[in-house]
Scaffold this motif. Sequence first.
Motif, PDB file in Angstrom:
ATOM      1  N   ARG A 128       1.189  -0.882   0.370  1.00 24.07           N
ATOM      2  CA  ARG A 128      -0.405   0.366   0.077  1.00 24.07           C
ATOM      3  C   ARG A 128       0.855   0.984  -0.046  1.00 24.07           C
ATOM      4  NH1 ARG A 128      -5.147  -1.706   0.369  1.00 24.07           N
ATOM      5  NH2 ARG A 128      -5.696   1.071   0.681  1.00 24.07           N
ATOM      6  N   LEU A 129       2.009   1.662   0.686  1.00 24.15           N
ATOM      7  CA  LEU A 129       2.512   2.535   0.165  1.00 24.15           C
ATOM      8  C   LEU A 129       3.403   2.610  -0.968  1.00 24.15           C
ATOM      9  CD1 LEU A 129       4.753   1.123   3.435  1.00 24.15           C
ATOM     10  CD2 LEU A 129       3.530   3.399   3.330  1.00 24.15           C
ATOM     11  N   ILE A 130       3.533   1.555  -1.292  1.00 18.24           N
ATOM     12  CA  ILE A 130       3.799   1.276  -3.022  1.00 18.24           C
ATOM     13  C   ILE A 130       2.847   1.856  -3.851  1.00 18.24           C
ATOM     14  CG2 ILE A 130       4.823   0.304  -5.394  1.00 18.24           C
ATOM     15  CD1 ILE A 130       6.169  -1.220  -3.617  1.00 18.24           C
ATOM     16  N   PHE A 131       1.487   1.510  -3.864  1.00 18.27           N
ATOM     17  CA  PHE A 131       0.131   1.635  -4.644  1.00 18.27           C
ATOM     18  C   PHE A 131      -0.272   2.600  -4.087  1.00 18.27           C
ATOM     19  CE2 PHE A 131       1.982  -2.399  -6.679  1.00 18.27           C
ATOM     20  CZ  PHE A 131       1.294  -2.574  -7.442  1.00 18.27           C
ATOM     21  N   GLY A 132      -0.499   3.127  -2.779  1.00 19.66           N
ATOM     22  CA  GLY A 132      -0.985   3.714  -2.665  1.00 19.66           C
ATOM     23  C   GLY A 132      -0.346   5.749  -2.679  1.00 19.66           C
ATOM     24  N   GLY A 133       0.777   5.159  -3.461  1.00 20.41           N
ATOM     25  CA  GLY A 133       1.552   6.492  -3.568  1.00 20.41           C
ATOM     26  C   GLY A 133       2.264   7.541  -2.699  1.00 20.41           C
ATOM     27  N   VAL A 134       2.792   7.140  -1.209  1.00 16.43           N
ATOM     28  CA  VAL A 134       2.930   7.050  -0.537  1.00 16.43           C
ATOM     29  C   VAL A 134       4.994   7.233  -0.759  1.00 16.43           C
ATOM     30  CG1 VAL A 134       4.172   7.149   1.852  1.00 16.43           C
ATOM     31  CG2 VAL A 134       1.460   5.999   1.502  1.00 16.43           C
ATOM     32  N   LEU A 135       5.329   6.402  -1.727  1.00 13.71           N
ATOM     33  CA  LEU A 135       6.770   6.720  -1.925  1.00 13.71           C
ATOM     34  C   LEU A 135       6.837   7.341  -3.467  1.00 13.71           C
ATOM     35  CD1 LEU A 135       8.231   3.162  -1.698  1.00 13.71           C
ATOM     36  CD2 LEU A 135       8.089   4.588   0.040  1.00 13.71           C
ATOM     37  N   ASP A 136       5.721   7.515  -3.947  1.00 14.21           N
ATOM     38  CA  ASP A 136       6.155   8.961  -5.052  1.00 14.21           C
ATOM     39  C   ASP A 136       6.197  10.040  -4.292  1.00 14.21           C
ATOM     40  OD1 ASP A 136       6.473   7.713  -7.471  1.00 14.21           O
ATOM     41  OD2 ASP A 136       4.230   5.981  -7.001  1.00 14.21           O
TER      42      ASP A 136
END
Length: 319
Positions: free
Chosen positions: A191-199
């Motif tokens: 979710r950190l990846i696909f939820g946009g957090v790491l972007d």
Amino acid sequence: MVIIDIYAHHISKRVGEMVVKGPYYGEGKEFPFPPGNADPDIRLGLMDKYGVDVQAISQTTPLLLGWNAEEAAEICRMSNEDNFALCKAYPDRFVNICIVSLLDMKSAMKELERSIQELDCRGVTISSNQNGKGLDSPEYFPFYEKVAEHDLPILIHGTHWECSPLMDMAHGWRFLHVFGWDYDSTQAVWRLIFGGVLDRFPTLKIVTHHLGNYIPFFKRRIEANFGKFLKDKLPRPITEYWGNIYGDTAVDGTLGAMPCGYAFFGSERMLYGSDYPFGAEAGEDFIRENLACVKGMYIPPEEKDRILGGNAKKMLKIK
């Protein structure tokens, strides 16, 4: 060579006296813990016995289970203060990884600021879910912004979630504890990846407990599914997010996990972790066996040195 244990828990006497009143922790409950872990002489004796120079002391997040937001915040405050007291008493042997509950963001941000300004915080531990809420929830973005501003690693620790009785503790032979926490930590990173957090926060360093959970083992499966079904869900190839993810070596001494973790993380993103004081022999087993796993890897000495301490020294800004 310096050896730094990036994932060593510290349940202080004060915290221990509180959490044994709850439903999960204490003698005869789901998660017993050795009270001796709060004795500096015992802890330092084990470190010296196995050549561990520094422990990054943290709290285990399932300790917050069964408590409301205010109570969980109080456990975090006590843990962070008691960790800092130990670090002050032995500044060459311990560094403080603070814990923050995100159940109430106002108190969470206040505690994070206090930890940074007053408690020499070198990293922050959070649960893989916040009472069922995903780590990509926008309300947590101010937390990530502050962590990124101070270049602090986030240590994700697995915890319980609402699951099938087939997988729970009472009816599933501890399935949730053995496999479920890593499942939940895997979804947290997902979710950190696909939820946009790491972007949104591309400099975040995410330290996964238990050597990346399911991700290293399923790396090819993840990448194949991304290529077939999920390419339009991210602005970059999923492989470009792997650089944000680190893994500790706390795999209970499972030697076969090392090559798998190494194939995914390389020596640059693996860090020695013990998971002390849990495990047999009042936690000594995990210190010894996880250390033996790293020392037994067939890799160049300079890479082994990075895993044992070099990476943690840089990440935690240890002089």
